[in-house]
Scaffold this active site. Structure first.
Site, PDB file in Angstrom:
ATOM      1  N   LYS A  13      23.847   2.922  88.692  1.00  0.00           N
ATOM      2  CA  LYS A  13      22.472   3.003  89.229  1.00  0.00           C
ATOM      3  C   LYS A  13      22.371   4.065  90.327  1.00  0.00           C
ATOM      4  O   LYS A  13      21.459   4.886  90.325  1.00  0.00           O
ATOM      5  CB  LYS A  13      22.031   1.646  89.812  1.00  0.00           C
ATOM      6  CG  LYS A  13      22.001   0.512  88.808  1.00  0.00           C
ATOM      7  CD  LYS A  13      21.437  -0.758  89.419  1.00  0.00           C
ATOM      8  CE  LYS A  13      22.283  -1.396  90.515  1.00  0.00           C
ATOM      9  NZ  LYS A  13      23.610  -1.874  90.081  1.00  0.00           N
ATOM     10  N   ARG A  88      17.016  -8.134  93.172  1.00  0.00           N
ATOM     11  CA  ARG A  88      18.238  -8.675  92.584  1.00  0.00           C
ATOM     12  C   ARG A  88      18.117 -10.174  92.321  1.00  0.00           C
ATOM     13  O   ARG A  88      19.071 -10.782  91.828  1.00  0.00           O
ATOM     14  CB  ARG A  88      19.402  -8.439  93.537  1.00  0.00           C
ATOM     15  CG  ARG A  88      20.282  -7.251  93.151  1.00  0.00           C
ATOM     16  CD  ARG A  88      21.362  -7.189  94.187  1.00  0.00           C
ATOM     17  NE  ARG A  88      22.548  -6.514  93.797  1.00  0.00           N
ATOM     18  CZ  ARG A  88      22.857  -5.268  94.205  1.00  0.00           C
ATOM     19  NH1 ARG A  88      22.022  -4.555  94.904  1.00  0.00           N
ATOM     20  NH2 ARG A  88      24.029  -4.760  93.898  1.00  0.00           N
ATOM     21  N   ARG A 127      36.258   3.464  91.748  1.00  0.00           N
ATOM     22  CA  ARG A 127      35.170   4.204  92.386  1.00  0.00           C
ATOM     23  C   ARG A 127      35.566   4.663  93.788  1.00  0.00           C
ATOM     24  O   ARG A 127      36.197   3.929  94.534  1.00  0.00           O
ATOM     25  CB  ARG A 127      33.947   3.274  92.472  1.00  0.00           C
ATOM     26  CG  ARG A 127      32.762   3.904  93.155  1.00  0.00           C
ATOM     27  CD  ARG A 127      31.510   3.219  92.761  1.00  0.00           C
ATOM     28  NE  ARG A 127      31.349   1.912  93.408  1.00  0.00           N
ATOM     29  CZ  ARG A 127      30.219   1.210  93.314  1.00  0.00           C
ATOM     30  NH1 ARG A 127      29.217   1.647  92.593  1.00  0.00           N
ATOM     31  NH2 ARG A 127      30.127   0.038  93.921  1.00  0.00           N
ATOM     32  N   ARG A 159      34.866   1.414  98.861  1.00  0.00           N
ATOM     33  CA  ARG A 159      34.025   0.377  99.468  1.00  0.00           C
ATOM     34  C   ARG A 159      34.809  -0.923  99.634  1.00  0.00           C
ATOM     35  O   ARG A 159      35.599  -1.282  98.767  1.00  0.00           O
ATOM     36  CB  ARG A 159      32.799   0.103  98.570  1.00  0.00           C
ATOM     37  CG  ARG A 159      31.643   1.017  98.861  1.00  0.00           C
ATOM     38  CD  ARG A 159      30.534   0.887  97.858  1.00  0.00           C
ATOM     39  NE  ARG A 159      30.113  -0.475  97.555  1.00  0.00           N
ATOM     40  CZ  ARG A 159      29.018  -0.759  96.860  1.00  0.00           C
ATOM     41  NH1 ARG A 159      28.241   0.217  96.423  1.00  0.00           N
ATOM     42  NH2 ARG A 159      28.687  -1.996  96.595  1.00  0.00           N
ATOM     43  N   ARG A 170      30.971 -10.549  92.429  1.00  0.00           N
ATOM     44  CA  ARG A 170      29.710  -9.816  92.250  1.00  0.00           C
ATOM     45  C   ARG A 170      29.233  -9.916  90.803  1.00  0.00           C
ATOM     46  O   ARG A 170      28.029 -10.026  90.552  1.00  0.00           O
ATOM     47  CB  ARG A 170      29.893  -8.341  92.647  1.00  0.00           C
ATOM     48  CG  ARG A 170      29.953  -8.147  94.152  1.00  0.00           C
ATOM     49  CD  ARG A 170      30.624  -6.849  94.533  1.00  0.00           C
ATOM     50  NE  ARG A 170      29.847  -5.675  94.195  1.00  0.00           N
ATOM     51  CZ  ARG A 170      30.372  -4.449  94.068  1.00  0.00           C
ATOM     52  NH1 ARG A 170      31.661  -4.257  94.240  1.00  0.00           N
ATOM     53  NH2 ARG A 170      29.595  -3.438  93.783  1.00  0.00           N
TER      54      ARG A 170
END
Ligand code: AMP
Length: 213
Positions: A13, A88, A127, A159, A170
């Site tokens: 996203k 969300r 990532r 992160r 998550r």
């Protein structure tokens, strides 16, 4: 052009939203980016949010709804906006609808980026981020120099919530709390599903086709 980017963590996203800013001339509004900035600045909201974020849980609705209510009032949103990571939950989507109605606005398209669960863990653990907002991947989107941002030359970081334990949480929470929004926006005739596998450019072209169509 008022858009929502919907999709599981790791769907791309943020990457797509950044490309869309230039193509569409409207700002990206990422609740994740706003919350991370608050954490970095050590604001009371940031201190509170960090506990939820590090555990892979959603920050309470009231906090993120407040963030969006303030942000949508800014003048750069007059021509449109790309919501990335909001709403969300169904409660957030209801609040957004009410907020936009009061401003005499509406959502045009909800782009749902679809990626199978089995791809997401690898995407997220690999990532690497830059404080300038750029995002890379150790396998699928390598920076030219290992560990260094192509755009600004700063050192990349991982992160805190891209650790395996937080990622699993998550994903569970995505299915429980966020996936019901697919039905929510389908019922409103706004959902546009896009396959989120393939190259960044292919996915981007798919998004542009639906939002411009
Ligand atoms: P993101 O960068 O969009 O993956 O968001 C990172 C984290 O920020 C999420 O895992 C949540 O803890 C929090 N967050 C971001 N957006 C929201 C939202 N709309 N509602 C609740 N929590 C959020």
């Amino acid at each position: 052009m008022n858009l929502i980017l919907l999709g599981p963590p790791g769907a791309g996203k943020g990457t797509q939203a950044k490309k869309m800013i230039d193509a569409l001339g409207v700002p990206q509004i990422s609740t994740g980016d706003i919350l991370r900035a608050a954490v970095k600045d050590g604001t009371p909201m940031g201190v509170e949010a960090k506990k939820f974020m590090d555990a892979g849980q959603l920050v309470p609705d009231s906090v993120v709804i407040g963030i969006i209510a303030d942000r949508l009032k800014e003048s750069d949103c007059d021509k449109g906006f790309i919501l990335d990571g909001f709403p969300r939950t169904v409660a957030q989507a209801d609040a957004l609808e009410a907020m936009l109605r009061k401003m005499d606005k509406d959502i045009d398209d909800v782009v749902s980026i679809e990626v199978p669960d089995e791809d997401l863990l690898g995407r997220l653990t690999g990532r690497r981020m830059c404080t300038c907002g750029a995002s890379f991947h150790v396998m699928f989107n390598k920076p030219k120099l290992e560990g260094i941002c192509d755009l600004c030359g700063k050192e990349l970081y991982q992160r805190d919530d891209d650790r395996e334990e937080a990622i699993r949480e998550r994903l569970v929470n995505y299915h429980k709390q966020t996936a019901p929004l697919i039905e929510f926006y389908t019922e409103r005739g706004k959902l546009r599903a896009i396959p989120g596998t393939g190259s960044v450019d292919d996915i981007f072209n798919g998004i542009m086709r639906v939002v411009r169509g």
